[in-house]
Motif scaffolding. Structure first.
Motif, short mmCIF file in Angstrom:
data_model
loop_
_atom_site.label_atom_id
_atom_site.label_comp_id
_atom_site.label_asym_id
_atom_site.label_seq_id
_atom_site.Cartn_x
_atom_site.Cartn_y
_atom_site.Cartn_z
N GLY A 205 50.01 -38.33 -4.01
CA GLY A 205 50.92 -37.20 -3.89
C GLY A 205 50.36 -35.99 -4.60
N LEU A 206 51.24 -35.03 -4.85
CA LEU A 206 50.84 -33.78 -5.51
C LEU A 206 51.07 -33.88 -7.00
N GLN A 207 50.04 -33.53 -7.75
CA GLN A 207 50.14 -33.53 -9.20
C GLN A 207 50.18 -32.08 -9.67
N LEU A 208 51.23 -31.73 -10.41
CA LEU A 208 51.31 -30.37 -10.94
C LEU A 208 50.27 -30.20 -12.04
N LEU A 209 49.39 -29.20 -11.87
CA LEU A 209 48.36 -28.94 -12.88
C LEU A 209 48.83 -27.91 -13.90
N THR A 210 49.32 -26.80 -13.38
CA THR A 210 49.74 -25.71 -14.25
C THR A 210 50.53 -24.70 -13.42
N TYR A 211 51.22 -23.81 -14.10
CA TYR A 211 51.91 -22.75 -13.39
C TYR A 211 51.97 -21.52 -14.28
N HIS B 101 46.64 -11.65 -6.44
CA HIS B 101 45.55 -12.61 -6.38
C HIS B 101 45.65 -13.55 -7.57
N LEU B 102 45.55 -14.82 -7.29
CA LEU B 102 45.65 -15.88 -8.30
C LEU B 102 44.38 -16.72 -8.24
N SER B 103 43.85 -17.09 -9.39
CA SER B 103 42.70 -17.98 -9.37
C SER B 103 42.88 -19.10 -10.38
N LEU B 104 42.23 -20.22 -10.06
CA LEU B 104 42.20 -21.36 -10.97
C LEU B 104 40.74 -21.65 -11.28
N ARG B 105 40.40 -21.60 -12.55
CA ARG B 105 39.04 -21.92 -12.97
C ARG B 105 39.06 -23.27 -13.66
N ILE B 106 38.16 -24.15 -13.22
CA ILE B 106 38.01 -25.45 -13.86
C ILE B 106 36.65 -25.44 -14.55
N ALA B 107 36.66 -25.53 -15.86
CA ALA B 107 35.41 -25.54 -16.61
C ALA B 107 34.80 -26.94 -16.60
N ASP B 108 33.47 -26.99 -16.65
CA ASP B 108 32.76 -28.28 -16.75
C ASP B 108 33.28 -29.27 -15.70
N THR B 109 33.17 -28.88 -14.45
CA THR B 109 33.73 -29.68 -13.36
C THR B 109 33.14 -31.09 -13.33
N GLN B 110 34.01 -32.08 -13.18
CA GLN B 110 33.61 -33.47 -13.14
C GLN B 110 33.88 -34.07 -11.75
N ASP C 197 44.81 -23.94 -20.28
CA ASP C 197 45.24 -25.28 -20.65
C ASP C 197 44.02 -26.19 -20.55
N GLN C 198 43.41 -26.46 -21.66
CA GLN C 198 42.20 -27.29 -21.75
C GLN C 198 41.13 -26.74 -20.82
N ARG C 199 40.70 -27.48 -19.80
CA ARG C 199 39.62 -26.99 -18.94
C ARG C 199 40.10 -26.02 -17.86
N LEU C 200 41.40 -25.83 -17.78
CA LEU C 200 41.97 -25.01 -16.71
C LEU C 200 42.33 -23.61 -17.21
N THR C 201 41.93 -22.60 -16.45
CA THR C 201 42.32 -21.22 -16.75
C THR C 201 42.89 -20.61 -15.48
N VAL C 202 44.09 -20.08 -15.57
CA VAL C 202 44.71 -19.38 -14.44
C VAL C 202 44.67 -17.90 -14.74
N LEU C 203 44.18 -17.13 -13.77
CA LEU C 203 44.16 -15.68 -13.89
C LEU C 203 45.03 -15.08 -12.79
N LEU C 204 45.82 -14.08 -13.14
CA LEU C 204 46.71 -13.45 -12.17
C LEU C 204 46.45 -11.95 -12.13
N ASN C 205 46.15 -11.46 -10.95
CA ASN C 205 45.99 -10.03 -10.72
C ASN C 205 47.21 -9.60 -9.90
N LYS C 206 48.20 -9.02 -10.60
CA LYS C 206 49.47 -8.70 -9.93
C LYS C 206 49.30 -7.58 -8.92
N LYS C 207 48.42 -6.67 -9.20
CA LYS C 207 48.24 -5.53 -8.31
C LYS C 207 47.74 -6.00 -6.94
N ASP C 208 46.77 -6.92 -6.97
CA ASP C 208 46.21 -7.42 -5.72
C ASP C 208 46.90 -8.68 -5.24
#
Lengths: 114, 111
Positions: B42-48, B71-80, B58-69
């Motif tokens: 199923g779906l696992q909630l990562l972050t909001y 645009h939302l991004s999710l960055r996963i550091a050190d991808t496994q 949140d640990q390896r996860l970074t969410v960036l929000l550009n309200k003007k555009d």
């Protein structure tokens, strides 16, 4: 319970038969949702319950689909006279209340109509 | 109504960072979610994030929000390799209960 529980996890049924899918939400969550995930359609909203009431049934694709919720807890999604296009993963989610916090999803029921 | 769009595929090398992008359209106060779906699960909630925020980590996860555009991004550091999955972006207006999902981005992690 610890999480949203759905049963069965897999269901294969013959075209024309009725099926029932069950969802046990997280204890204390008053809001419950059904979504359908199918190839080419992505995730579609089906129905929303607040307590035992379903104020929004707008996503149910046809009158063959119905859902109920009893005791503000368990919900059953029923599909009558199943068709092949009903084959999909049916996902249930619950949250604390309408617009309150995040929705947690169950593992889904994979329905295959043959 | 809401319309959430995502790129469909991303391939990343193990140990690198992954960036998954999403655009949304709702202009009212909005919650934006990232869910992960592994094969057969199923779906696992990562972050909001709420739309009055710019960033959430949140640990390896970074969410960036550009309200003007919008645009939302999710960055996963050190991808496994365990990060290989489909990632769904979703939005919900703060006065609504319905989630609107993007089509999902399939992330493949290669050795």
């Amino acid at each position: 319970g610890a999480g949203v529980s759905q049963s069965p996890s897999n269901k294969v049924t013959e075209k024309g038969k009725d099926v029932e899918l069950r969802c046990d939400p997280i204890s204390g969550h008053t809001a419950l949702y059904w979504y359908r995930q199918s190839l080419g359609q992505g995730l579609e909203f089906l129905i929303y319950f607040q307590g035992n009431s379903a104020p929004d049934k707008s996503g149910l694709p046809s009158d063959r689909f119905s859902a109920e919720r009893t005791g503000g807890s368990v919900s059953t999604l029923t599909i009558q006279r199943t068709q092949q296009e009903d084959s999909a993963v049916y996902l249930c989610a619950s949250s604390l209340g309408q617009g309150a916090g995040e929705a947690f999803f169950g593992q889904g029921t994979r329905l295959t109509v043959v | 109504g809401e319309d959430v769009e995502q790129s469909l595929f991303l391939s990343v090398r193990e140990g690198d960072s992954s960036v998954i992008n999403c655009t949304y359209t709702d202009s009212s106060s909005t919650y934006l979610y990232w869910y992960k779906q592994e094969p057969g699960a199923g779906l696992q909630l990562l972050t909001y994030i709420f739309s009055n925020m710019d960033m959430k980590q949140d640990q390896r996860l970074t969410v960036l929000l550009n309200k003007k555009d919008k645009h939302l991004s999710l960055r996963i550091a050190d991808t496994q390799t365990g990060d290989s999955a489909i990632y769904f972006c979703a939005e919900r207006a703060s006065n609504d209960y319905k989630l609107s999902f993007g089509a999902g981005t399939t992330v493949t992690v290669r050795a």
